[in-house]
Scaffold this active site. Structure first.
Site, PDB file in Angstrom:
ATOM      1  CE  LYS A   1      -4.042   2.054   2.202  1.00 18.69           C
ATOM      2  NZ  LYS A   1      -3.651   3.359   1.843  1.00 18.69           N
TER       3      LYS A   1
ATOM      4  CD  GLU B   1      -1.408   6.057  -3.881  1.00 16.97           C
ATOM      5  OE1 GLU B   1      -2.269   5.534  -4.468  1.00 16.97           O
ATOM      6  OE2 GLU B   1      -1.224   6.539  -2.612  1.00 16.97           O
TER       7      GLU B   1
HETATM    8  S1  IVH Z   1      -6.388  -0.184  -4.948  1.00 21.74           S
HETATM    9  C1  IVH Z   1     -10.916   0.159  -5.753  1.00 21.74           C
HETATM   10  N1  IVH Z   1      -3.951  -0.714  -4.679  1.00 21.74           N
HETATM   11  O1  IVH Z   1      -4.833   3.549  -0.893  1.00 21.74           O
HETATM   12  C2  IVH Z   1      -9.389  -0.131  -5.430  1.00 21.74           C
HETATM   13  N2  IVH Z   1      -4.858   1.265  -3.689  1.00 21.74           N
HETATM   14  O2  IVH Z   1      -6.756   3.716   1.175  1.00 21.74           O
HETATM   15  C3  IVH Z   1      -8.892   1.189  -5.802  1.00 21.74           C
HETATM   16  N3  IVH Z   1      -3.254   2.658  -2.662  1.00 21.74           N
HETATM   17  O3  IVH Z   1      -7.248   5.161  -2.777  1.00 21.74           O
HETATM   18  C4  IVH Z   1      -7.529   1.060  -4.775  1.00 21.74           C
HETATM   19  N4  IVH Z   1      -1.467   1.237  -2.782  1.00 21.74           N
HETATM   20  O4  IVH Z   1      -4.932   5.854  -3.186  1.00 21.74           O
HETATM   21  C5  IVH Z   1      -5.150   0.103  -4.445  1.00 21.74           C
HETATM   22  N5  IVH Z   1      -1.742  -1.433  -4.263  1.00 21.74           N
HETATM   23  C6  IVH Z   1      -2.658  -0.536  -4.098  1.00 21.74           C
HETATM   24  C7  IVH Z   1      -2.671   0.821  -3.472  1.00 21.74           C
HETATM   25  C8  IVH Z   1      -3.726   1.680  -3.235  1.00 21.74           C
HETATM   26  C9  IVH Z   1      -1.897   2.487  -2.239  1.00 21.74           C
HETATM   27  C10 IVH Z   1      -3.921   3.819  -2.142  1.00 21.74           C
HETATM   28  C11 IVH Z   1      -5.005   4.338  -2.982  1.00 21.74           C
HETATM   29  C12 IVH Z   1      -6.282   4.114  -2.188  1.00 21.74           C
HETATM   30  C13 IVH Z   1      -5.953   4.298  -1.080  1.00 21.74           C
HETATM   31  C14 IVH Z   1      -7.233   3.795   0.073  1.00 21.74           C
END
Ligand code: IVH
Length: 680
Positions: A120, A180
């Site tokens: 993340k 990101e």
């Molecule tokens: S998937 C519908 N994958 O975390 C799914 N998000 O707290 C969309 N983020 O808004 C997100 N790493 O900005 C996804 N490997 C990852 C991510 C990630 C960081 C962020 C992203 C999201 C936020 C949510």
């Protein structure tokens, strides 16, 4: 807006209050790129709001921030409507919450489920549109329905291709890539270094500086900042290949020339997900970008379809967050401590907070300039950061919470321990108490002498040294060897056994090698390497005392600065008194520093990663260095071998594999130390 305390007991009033607070912090974070509270404090507010809404369904509202995403787009940018909504993610903070998520899914889907686990990344979500393989638009998430048009800004980010590397057949007519945008840590540190030099404002963390650098009216500013990007999700799409799994779609993005993080793993169950997350929590600081958890996604796309979405997040994905490394708390006071060389270091006394895995009540502020630059004032709410093994640090004040009339802090003119004037030389950032008799310096010097880095006298820590100095039992380190049982017996915490242990430890320390003694003496600029070099080359403290600065500087590993400092120190009468006491007590003054070991790793570079059973990391590295080798913290082309312990650093491991560098287990490492040869 600072109150996050419950207002009375009326749930409706508290829900209202929480909604206003969360919306306020959404605006600070998403629109102003200048959050006032840490992510952990924000998550706690959202959680409280969600729990209250669950407990009082009559208070539910579709406009509650628990049901919406991000914040409305800023009018500074043209609106960019999303073809498909850009959702957020639900969070889990414990294994139990991860398992509960799995259970909820089991009620909806059946059949085999596997989990794509990703890092993340702590940056900001971006949508990039490619039409017939060409970059045509980039947008921030905004409120999930409409984002901000940042096409010109994102075009300056070097890793994002202008054209997809796909042939006509496999290239979708429309491909929306989500991912990101982030600032690498190295770039963040360099940017803040430049900001500090120019007297500008410091960015609080890489996430804010990435967001601030992107959301600029003038794309030239964005271009001047080093930003990067990891793609992690497909958005809208017309044409192109079909996929059965999310992980296949990531492979496709990678093939198309987009940067996809290499650490993605497809795992069979939540126990493995838990282990993956645990390993990354340990190794998060090996990366050149910040991560704040792992994202778990159901890999089968048909399962994803069945699961669908809630109002603000997919049911098929979850952010499994690490414990926080940043929290906000009250700065109670700024005080100054005096070190062994008289250095006056300001530090923050904080209302204790749990951060980075431990409770932090004190944090360093480094020096006068750092306090001025951060402009933190007693009474402020401040952000505190404790990352990995790094010492806790005050990041900066939360300006919007500053009480009116709070005065800037001034570095004291006099030493808090002895009252003599402090002095700061021109061009230097440090301030010193130059009074050699200063009691605080005395305590620090004696405590350092007895510490593990010095003569390693167990049972003689700073607290006891302070007590003994106050009682007049110790004036300098030499007096340690004159301590007797009588005045100690009867002091609080000193029974017969503990006194005997202490005196035994003191006696034993007399046999430490000369290099330890040199380190223990607190000679400015002289560290481990210089001490070993001097002990080896000159073999006796008296020969070091008799040597001229030129002779000292001629020793390999000792430069003119160290030589001058050693010479000056040993010429000072007060220090000679200490040495005479040591001599009279029978402390070893002779080299060689360490039993001579064969220099069978000369010219070799061995990297150690993970936990070994038979050696601590320091011991393993010391063993390599003692044999003439280097033990750097990262893998490069020049690395001879990488020693892998339990839970090795993932990036070190993958670099070793990429560069074809041999990896050694503990037995092979022992063989290498003994023979200087890699096992065949
Ligand atoms: S998937 C519908 N994958 O975390 C799914 N998000 O707290 C969309 N983020 O808004 C997100 N790493 O900005 C996804 N490997 C990852 C991510 C990630 C960081 C962020 C992203 C999201 C936020 C949510």
């Amino acid at each position: 807006m600072t109150s996050d305390q419950p207002v009375g007991t009326d749930p409706a009033a508290r829900v209202d209050e929480l909604r206003r607070l969360v919306e306020h912090h959404n605006h600070r974070y998403h629109v102003l790129d200048d959050p006032e509270i840490s992510d952990a404090d924000y998550d706690a507010l959202v959680r409280e709001l969600r729990d209250m809404e669950d407990a009082h369904p009559e208070l539910a509202s579709t406009t509650s921030p628990t049901q919406t995403v991000g914040a409305p787009p800023s009018p500074l940018f043209a609106p960019a409507p999303h073809r498909l909504p850009m959702m957020s993610l639900d969070n889990a903070f414990s294994f139990e919450e991860l398992v509960a998520w799995g259970k909820r899914m089991e009620r909806i889907i059946s059949g085999e489920v596997t989990f794509a686990c990703e890092l993340k990344i702590d940056g900001l979500a971006i949508s990039i549109l490619y039409e017939n393989g060409r970059y045509t638009r980039a947008a921030t998430r905004g409120d999930g329905v409409t984002g901000e048009d940042v096409t010109a800004n994102v075009a300056t980010v070097g890793v994002i291709p202008e054209r997809l590397d796909l042939d006509r057949r496999s290239c979708p007519a429309v491909l929306e890539v989500r991912g990101e945008l982030y600032m690498p840590l190295s770039a963040f540190e360099e940017l803040n270094r430049r900001q500090a030099e120019a007297g500008g404002r410091l960015f609080a963390n890489p996430r804010n500086s990435a967001a601030g650098s992107l959301r600029q009216k003038d794309p030239k500013i964005t271009a001047s900042r080093e930003l990067s990007f990891w793609a992690y999700q497909l958005g809208a799409r017309e044409g192109g290949p079909r996929f059965a799994r999310h992980s296949e779609s990531l492979d496709f993005l990678r093939q198309a020339g987009l940067p996809v993080n290499p650490e993605v793993k497809v795992l069979a169950n939540l126990d493995e997900v838990f282990a993956f997350s645990g390993a990354w929590e340990q190794h998060r600081h090996d990366l050149d970008y910040e991560i704040d958890g792992v994202v778990v996604k159901v890999d089968e796309l048909h399962h994803q379809q069945e699961l669908g979405f809630t109002a603000r997040a997919p049911r098929w994905a979850l952010a499994y967050k690490f414990p926080p490394e940043e929290r906000s708390t009250k700065l109670l006071d700024i005080m100054v401590s005096i070190g062994k060389s008289g250095k006056a270091t300001p530090f923050a006394k904080l209302e204790p907070v749990l951060v980075g895995g431990s409770t932090v009540g004190l944090a360093t502020l480094h020096n006068e300039d750092q306090v001025a630059l951060k402009d933190v004032r007693p009474g402020d709410t401040v952000m505190v950061r404790k990352a990995g093994d790094v010492i806790p640090e005050v990041v900066g004040p939360v300006l919007s919470s500053r009480p009116k009339g709070l005065r800037a802090w001034r570095f004291p003119d006099t030493c808090p321990a002895c009252g003599r004037p402090l002095s700061r030389l021109e061009g230097e950032s440090d301030t010193f108490c130059t009074n050699a008799e200063c009691p605080a310096q005395r305590v620090q010097r004696i405590a350092h002498f007895a510490s593990r880095a010095g003569m390693d006298i167990e049972g003689l820590g700073e607290q006891r040294v302070t007590l003994f100095v106050e009682l007049g039992l110790l004036e300098d380190a030499g007096d340690i060897y004159g301590l007797t049982a009588e005045p100690l017996l009867g002091l609080e915490g000193f029974g017969h056994q503990s006194v005997a242990n202490l005196l035994g430890a003191i006696e034993e320390s007399k046999r430490r090698p000369l290099d330890r003694l040199l380190v223990a003496l607190s000679i400015r600029h002289l560290g481990d390497t210089g001490s070993v070099a001097l002990a080896r080359a000159l073999g006796h403290l008296d020969r070091i005392i008799a040597a001229s600065p030129e002779e000292l500087a001629a020793v390999d590993g000792v430069g003119p600065k160290i030589a001058a400092s050693v010479h000056q120190f040993l010429a000072l009468p007060a220090n000679r008194v200490v040495i005479d006491k040591l001599r009279a007590a029978g402390v070893n003054l002779e080299g060689p520093a360490t039993p001579s070991v064969p220099q069978n790793l000369a010219g070799q570079s061995v990297v150690v990663t993970g936990t070994l059973e038979g050696w601590s990391r320091e011991e393993a590295e010391a063993a390599i260095k003692a044999r003439g080798g280097k033990a750097p913290g990262s893998v490069s082309k020049r690395t001879t071998a990488v020693v892998l312990g339990e839970a090795p650093g993932a990036s070190k491991l993958s670099q070793a594999q990429e560069l074809g560098i041999p990896t050694l287990d503990e037995a092979a490492f022992a063989h290498l130390l003994e023979t200087g040869e890699l096992p065949s």
